[in-house]
Design a protein around this motif. Structure first.
Motif, mmCIF file in Angstrom:
data_model
loop_
_atom_site.group_PDB
_atom_site.id
_atom_site.type_symbol
_atom_site.label_atom_id
_atom_site.label_comp_id
_atom_site.label_asym_id
_atom_site.label_seq_id
_atom_site.Cartn_x
_atom_site.Cartn_y
_atom_site.Cartn_z
ATOM 1 N N CYS A 5 7.281 -0.929 -4.315
ATOM 2 C CA CYS A 5 6.318 0.444 -4.731
ATOM 3 C C CYS A 5 6.876 1.214 -5.727
ATOM 4 C CB CYS A 5 5.602 1.085 -3.601
ATOM 5 S SG CYS A 5 4.547 2.361 -3.859
ATOM 6 N N CYS A 17 -3.767 2.372 -1.502
ATOM 7 C CA CYS A 17 -3.253 2.634 -0.141
ATOM 8 C C CYS A 17 -4.112 3.604 0.365
ATOM 9 C CB CYS A 17 -1.864 2.271 0.204
ATOM 10 S SG CYS A 17 -0.712 3.501 -0.649
ATOM 11 N N CYS A 35 -0.888 -1.117 2.269
ATOM 12 C CA CYS A 35 -0.552 -1.521 0.897
ATOM 13 C C CYS A 35 -0.981 -2.624 0.454
ATOM 14 C CB CYS A 35 1.041 -1.999 0.699
ATOM 15 S SG CYS A 35 1.314 -2.333 -0.883
ATOM 16 N N CYS A 40 -2.985 -2.817 -6.460
ATOM 17 C CA CYS A 40 -2.350 -1.483 -7.039
ATOM 18 C C CYS A 40 -1.695 -1.651 -8.387
ATOM 19 C CB CYS A 40 -1.605 -0.938 -5.680
ATOM 20 S SG CYS A 40 -1.106 0.779 -5.994
HETATM 21 S S1 SF4 Z 1 -0.956 0.134 -2.205
HETATM 22 FE FE1 SF4 Z 1 0.310 0.906 -4.196
HETATM 23 S S2 SF4 Z 1 0.945 2.901 -3.895
HETATM 24 FE FE2 SF4 Z 1 0.424 1.979 -2.000
HETATM 25 S S3 SF4 Z 1 2.280 1.318 -1.077
HETATM 26 FE FE3 SF4 Z 1 1.229 -0.275 -2.135
HETATM 27 S S4 SF4 Z 1 2.319 -0.539 -4.279
HETATM 28 FE FE4 SF4 Z 1 2.577 1.616 -3.476
#
Ligand code: SF4
Length: 95
Positions: A5, A17, A35, A40
Protein backbone atom coordinates in the motif's frame (compact mmCIF):
# COMPACT_ATOMS: atom_id res chain seq x y z
CA UNK A 1 -4.22 -8.31 1.46
CA UNK A 2 -1.23 -9.21 -0.59
CA UNK A 3 0.19 -6.01 -2.01
CA UNK A 4 2.14 -2.96 -1.01
CA UNK A 5 0.00 0.00 0.00
CA UNK A 6 1.58 3.24 -1.17
CA UNK A 7 -1.11 5.50 0.33
CA UNK A 8 0.01 8.45 2.39
CA UNK A 9 -1.49 7.54 5.76
CA UNK A 10 -1.94 11.21 6.63
CA UNK A 11 -3.78 11.92 3.37
CA UNK A 12 -5.00 8.67 1.79
CA UNK A 13 -6.43 10.23 -1.38
CA UNK A 14 -8.11 7.67 -3.63
CA UNK A 15 -8.03 4.93 -1.03
CA UNK A 16 -10.66 2.46 -2.20
CA UNK A 17 -10.74 0.89 1.26
CA UNK A 18 -12.23 4.11 2.62
CA UNK A 19 -15.07 4.32 0.08
CA UNK A 20 -18.42 4.05 1.86
CA UNK A 21 -16.60 2.98 5.02
CA UNK A 22 -17.43 3.85 8.59
CA UNK A 23 -14.01 4.84 9.87
CA UNK A 24 -13.50 4.05 13.56
CA UNK A 25 -13.06 7.13 15.71
CA UNK A 26 -9.41 8.06 16.04
CA UNK A 27 -8.32 5.93 13.06
CA UNK A 28 -6.13 7.52 10.42
CA UNK A 29 -5.04 6.12 7.09
CA UNK A 30 -6.32 3.20 5.05
CA UNK A 31 -8.43 0.35 6.39
CA UNK A 32 -6.24 -2.63 5.52
CA UNK A 33 -8.97 -5.22 6.03
CA UNK A 34 -11.03 -3.54 3.28
CA UNK A 35 -8.13 -3.39 0.84
CA UNK A 36 -8.91 -3.92 -2.84
CA UNK A 37 -5.56 -4.58 -4.48
CA UNK A 38 -7.24 -4.92 -7.88
CA UNK A 39 -9.05 -1.56 -7.77
CA UNK A 40 -6.96 0.91 -5.81
CA UNK A 41 -4.43 3.22 -7.44
CA UNK A 42 -2.40 3.03 -4.23
CA UNK A 43 -1.96 -0.72 -4.60
CA UNK A 44 1.40 -1.92 -5.85
CA UNK A 45 1.71 -5.57 -6.84
CA UNK A 46 5.26 -6.86 -7.02
CA UNK A 47 6.54 -9.90 -8.89
CA UNK A 48 7.01 -11.62 -5.53
CA UNK A 49 3.23 -11.51 -5.00
CA UNK A 50 2.25 -13.22 -8.25
CA UNK A 51 2.97 -16.86 -7.32
CA UNK A 52 0.81 -16.43 -4.24
CA UNK A 53 -2.04 -14.94 -6.27
CA UNK A 54 -1.67 -17.82 -8.72
CA UNK A 55 -1.89 -20.33 -5.88
CA UNK A 56 -4.87 -18.48 -4.40
CA UNK A 57 -6.62 -18.60 -7.76
CA UNK A 58 -6.21 -22.37 -7.98
CA UNK A 59 -7.48 -22.82 -4.42
CA UNK A 60 -10.61 -20.79 -5.16
CA UNK A 61 -11.26 -22.88 -8.28
CA UNK A 62 -10.97 -26.07 -6.19
CA UNK A 63 -13.54 -24.73 -3.75
CA UNK A 64 -15.90 -23.59 -6.51
CA UNK A 65 -15.68 -26.92 -8.33
CA UNK A 66 -16.14 -29.03 -5.19
CA UNK A 67 -19.80 -30.09 -4.98
CA UNK A 68 -19.63 -30.27 -1.19
CA UNK A 69 -18.68 -26.59 -0.81
CA UNK A 70 -21.61 -24.73 0.78
CA UNK A 71 -23.23 -22.07 -1.41
CA UNK A 72 -22.18 -19.19 0.83
CA UNK A 73 -18.54 -20.39 0.78
CA UNK A 74 -18.73 -20.79 -3.00
CA UNK A 75 -20.00 -17.20 -3.30
CA UNK A 76 -17.04 -15.98 -1.28
CA UNK A 77 -14.65 -18.06 -3.39
CA UNK A 78 -16.13 -16.55 -6.55
CA UNK A 79 -15.59 -13.03 -5.24
CA UNK A 80 -12.03 -13.92 -4.26
CA UNK A 81 -11.47 -15.44 -7.68
CA UNK A 82 -12.64 -12.24 -9.39
CA UNK A 83 -10.22 -10.14 -7.35
CA UNK A 84 -7.38 -12.57 -7.94
CA UNK A 85 -8.00 -12.73 -11.67
CA UNK A 86 -8.15 -8.93 -11.87
CA UNK A 87 -4.79 -8.68 -10.11
CA UNK A 88 -3.22 -11.28 -12.39
CA UNK A 89 -4.70 -9.60 -15.46
CA UNK A 90 -3.34 -6.20 -14.38
CA UNK A 91 0.08 -7.74 -13.93
CA UNK A 92 0.08 -9.01 -17.49
CA UNK A 93 0.20 -12.61 -16.29
CA UNK A 94 -0.94 -14.78 -19.24
CA UNK A 95 -2.59 -17.33 -16.85
S1 SF4 B 1 -7.34 -0.13 -0.79
FE1 SF4 B 1 -5.63 1.12 -1.47
S2 SF4 B 1 -5.27 2.61 0.14
FE2 SF4 B 1 -6.53 0.96 1.01
S3 SF4 B 1 -5.07 -0.45 1.95
FE3 SF4 B 1 -5.46 -1.16 -0.13
S4 SF4 B 1 -3.86 -0.24 -1.42
FE4 SF4 B 1 -3.92 0.87 0.54
Amino acid sequence: MLNNCTADHTNPVGAVCLENAIVPEGHTGPLDERCRPDRCANSMIGPEHLPIYDSHQRKQLQLINNPSTPACRRDLAERELDITRNVLKMSGDPQ
